[in-house]
Design a protein around this motif. Sequence first.
Motif, mmCIF file in Angstrom:
data_model
loop_
_atom_site.group_PDB
_atom_site.id
_atom_site.type_symbol
_atom_site.label_atom_id
_atom_site.label_comp_id
_atom_site.label_asym_id
_atom_site.label_seq_id
_atom_site.Cartn_x
_atom_site.Cartn_y
_atom_site.Cartn_z
ATOM 1 N N GLY A 137 0.796 -1.219 0.000
ATOM 2 C CA GLY A 137 0.000 0.000 0.000
ATOM 3 C C GLY A 137 0.824 1.263 0.000
ATOM 4 O O GLY A 137 0.296 2.359 0.227
ATOM 5 N N ARG A 138 2.107 1.152 -0.298
ATOM 6 C CA ARG A 138 2.998 2.316 -0.321
ATOM 7 C C ARG A 138 3.048 2.837 -1.765
ATOM 8 O O ARG A 138 4.057 2.737 -2.469
ATOM 9 N N TYR A 139 1.917 3.389 -2.207
ATOM 10 C CA TYR A 139 1.732 3.705 -3.623
ATOM 11 C C TYR A 139 2.637 4.847 -4.086
ATOM 12 O O TYR A 139 3.126 4.834 -5.224
ATOM 13 N N ALA A 140 2.852 5.846 -3.248
ATOM 14 C CA ALA A 140 3.705 6.967 -3.646
ATOM 15 C C ALA A 140 5.136 6.489 -3.881
ATOM 16 O O ALA A 140 5.790 6.894 -4.856
ATOM 17 N N GLU A 141 5.631 5.640 -2.997
ATOM 18 C CA GLU A 141 6.982 5.108 -3.169
ATOM 19 C C GLU A 141 7.067 4.225 -4.409
ATOM 20 O O GLU A 141 8.078 4.249 -5.133
ATOM 21 N N ALA A 142 6.011 3.427 -4.641
ATOM 22 C CA ALA A 142 5.997 2.565 -5.832
ATOM 23 C C ALA A 142 6.034 3.427 -7.093
ATOM 24 O O ALA A 142 6.761 3.120 -8.054
ATOM 25 N N ALA A 200 -11.093 4.679 0.163
ATOM 26 C CA ALA A 200 -10.919 3.922 -1.078
ATOM 27 C C ALA A 200 -10.432 4.819 -2.213
ATOM 28 O O ALA A 200 -9.708 4.372 -3.107
ATOM 29 N N LEU A 201 -10.828 6.093 -2.188
ATOM 30 C CA LEU A 201 -10.477 7.024 -3.267
ATOM 31 C C LEU A 201 -9.338 7.972 -2.868
ATOM 32 O O LEU A 201 -9.082 8.960 -3.553
ATOM 33 N N ASN A 221 -2.084 -4.397 3.508
ATOM 34 C CA ASN A 221 -2.143 -3.202 2.672
ATOM 35 C C ASN A 221 -3.243 -2.288 3.191
ATOM 36 O O ASN A 221 -4.411 -2.446 2.828
ATOM 37 N N PRO A 222 -2.895 -1.357 4.054
ATOM 38 C CA PRO A 222 -3.926 -0.505 4.681
ATOM 39 C C PRO A 222 -4.584 0.460 3.707
ATOM 40 O O PRO A 222 -5.576 1.097 4.060
ATOM 41 N N ASN A 223 -4.064 0.560 2.497
ATOM 42 C CA ASN A 223 -4.608 1.510 1.527
ATOM 43 C C ASN A 223 -5.296 0.833 0.347
ATOM 44 O O ASN A 223 -5.584 1.499 -0.645
ATOM 45 N N ARG A 224 -5.556 -0.454 0.450
ATOM 46 C CA ARG A 224 -6.142 -1.165 -0.686
ATOM 47 C C ARG A 224 -7.545 -0.621 -0.975
ATOM 48 O O ARG A 224 -8.449 -0.728 -0.135
ATOM 49 N N PRO A 225 -7.787 -0.020 -2.154
ATOM 50 C CA PRO A 225 -9.088 0.603 -2.425
ATOM 51 C C PRO A 225 -10.258 -0.368 -2.333
ATOM 52 O O PRO A 225 -11.317 -0.018 -1.791
#
Length: 864
Positions: A84-89, A307-308, A277-281
């Motif tokens: 869930g580390r989308y910015a780093e990904a 989610a968004l 993944n705490p940010n999984r939409p």
Amino acid sequence: MIPRQCHLANAAPNLRRPPGIVPWLTALLLTALSLRAADPELARQALQRGAAEETVRIATEGMREKPPRPEWPLLLGQALTDLGRYAEARQTLTQAVTDFPLDLRVRFAGFEALRRAGAEKEAALQLSELQRLASTRAWAYRTAVERVALGRVALLFGTDPKRVLEQYYDPARKQEPELRDSYLASGQLALDKNDFALAAKSFNAAAKKLSEDPDVWFGLARAYAPSDTEAMLAAIEKTLKFNPKHVEAWLLLADHHLDSENYSEAEKALATALATNPNRPEAHAYRAVLANLRAEAKGEAAERAAALKFWPANPAVPHLMGRKLSQKYRFAEGAALQREALKFDPSFLPARAQLAQDLLRLGKDEEGWKLAAEVQQADPYDVVAYNLITLRDAIAHFRTLSSEHFRVRMDPREAAIYGPSVLDLLERAHATLTKKYGLPLRDRTTVEIFPDQKDFAIRTFGLPGGDGYLGVCFGSVITANSPASRPNSPSSWEAVLWHEFCHVVTLTLTKNKMPRWLSEGISVYEERQARDGWGEQMKPRYRAMILGEDLTPVSQLSAAFLKPKTPLHLGFAYYESSLVVEWLTQRWGLEKVKRLLADLARGTEINAALATHFAPIGQLDTEFAQHARQLARNTGPKLDWTKPAPGAMAGANSLAEFMAKNPDNFTVLTERARELLEAKKWEDAKAPLKWLIELYPNQHDADSAYAQLARAHRELGETEAELALLTQLADLAADATEAFERLMQLHAARQAWPKVLDYAARYRAVDPLRPEPYRYEAEASEASDKKPAAIAAYRTLVELGPGDPAEIHFRLARLLHATGDAAAKREVLLALEEAPRFRAAHQLLLEITDKPSPAAGVEKGNPR
């Protein structure tokens, strides 16, 4: 000869290593060797077993490798995404695109990372670059991995899926048979097109080669999800065995629990997914659905926002929420969410396809069919869209019948035969049930009746299947199987439509916010209230299931409808649910049941509503189980229901011996009666059959001991006894068409015309497409001087294609002439066309045309 090394040293002393350089080079070499020892395969294996943090560590170390390899940012980006580390990904993969600009895998991963992070403009630029590379450098991508990547890019731009399989995925598999990417890509393609059988085939092939790959097992779970719950759960178990942190598997498990109305287990599965993944939409979208179902508006809004969070215009979020609400029969809310998804992305086909189905279920056919056609045109390989458009063309000829409260669409031939009866039955159901439940239902209900079971399934579910369903109600739209679709398993179409219209009432009362078991339970209960013999009844198999291991607690009843083991288990779920409703109504009263429905409409959770009006759910589970088991024990209480051990009754002597020791055993009595009937020992068969009826009088099956004993009496010429038994059977079984036909015959011989008409109506309520009831109805009506009814019956016989058309046309002509209807002439001419020497028809034609009878020209003594 001077050694080259010494020569070089002497000739070029300035090339000697300075002091200390050896240790420095050694350290550098060791570092390089250490970095090179970082193996991408180890990182990939860690990722597959759920150790994403370990993959991050290994990949971060590998990123320092010289020269760099694209595998490291790909693995690091995937691991960061899984966490869930989308910015780093995004940062990692954006840099990787700069470092490896020609690598399609890196470009594709970068595109997905940008979308997940909500960077839609950058994602669009990346997409454009992907298209450029795929179109101008396709020749350069020759490895199996690159072929798969090229296929994935091709799909993004609408390339024919069959071509993708043939030109990219299949060649990649042949080139490198162990490559997981080709199997996963092929299976995913089939899933995207709703071709679940093909997906299962692809993932099963992969499982033989990659038996410990969790993604392969997860793909198989998704392939089985629509059709085989047990296989799906087994595949999820395998997935989690090899990767306990497989977020997608936990989400699919949550989806299953949500469908089963086991919301606490759904929450646990989502919590497990979010722990990784705490940010999984999708996880937050599922939580938003759960909050909606609990009428927690603030909670729903919070989860939707989560989610968004990273991609505010992610169409998959409202699409998922809407799809799950539609599966809860909340089609209006579901359709609104699909429209929202299409505002985010007008090209998002899953939302367009779901919206098409939602609108069709809301009775908005024109827009629904239009959207389905758009989906099918945009994606010819989408199985559901293809099925819907094929169905639209197949039913375009349907005829529409209307009444005050209903619009019925049927096959034209069936509409002519029993369409008016359908409207009459539905209007009676409307008058009875809206009054009983206090619902001023003003809008028309749409009812569609399909002579082909496959068409019914596609209209109802989007895919073939659903063999155990006779009808389905979506709220204001009902779909039903015609009797023509089930010639070998008759059941009352009247009872089916009564049942489905009861759903219209209860779903409207609760605003579609009621659990499946309660909705079905009330409908079956109301069937039994409407007419004896309608609805599921206690039977030997149900008795055994109640007293065995198949009784489901009230708190878990909806799960019994979700992919039952067998059609029998589905029927039992309906029956048990109706017992619960009957028990609640009898013990606490109908008014409390109506208050329960009102609470559900306000969004009260079912167990809380039950506790308010009846008792806590745990108490209800216990007390209902006691009630149901007592009912079962009271069914044939004097019978011995013990099943004999295998082989205990093998052979005539063993059966006789076992029967002597167990004279009241249900299985023994049934088997003994069967043997005697097959041997045509009619007199001997009477004893076990009479005893079966004595010990178990409330037998509802059409082929019960009543029917068998009636047959023995008939063979022996004992008409009065046969008549008495068939009358009892007819009152117990609503679908006993053979008994109805024989009763019509017996009462016609006695000229008991009211009884003939009664049994003709009962027969038509099961199978209105057979000529038998209309023949007797016509005869009885004519004999009773009920000319309009007789005319209607004869007209139906003509429509059905009678075995003796000349006689039917003649009788119809005679009645029409008696009522002064000019259509009589046409009918008598049709009779003469079939039988030119039909004397009585010639005479009738002369009467119709008002001409004197000729002296000759028709043979005397031969009416035909």
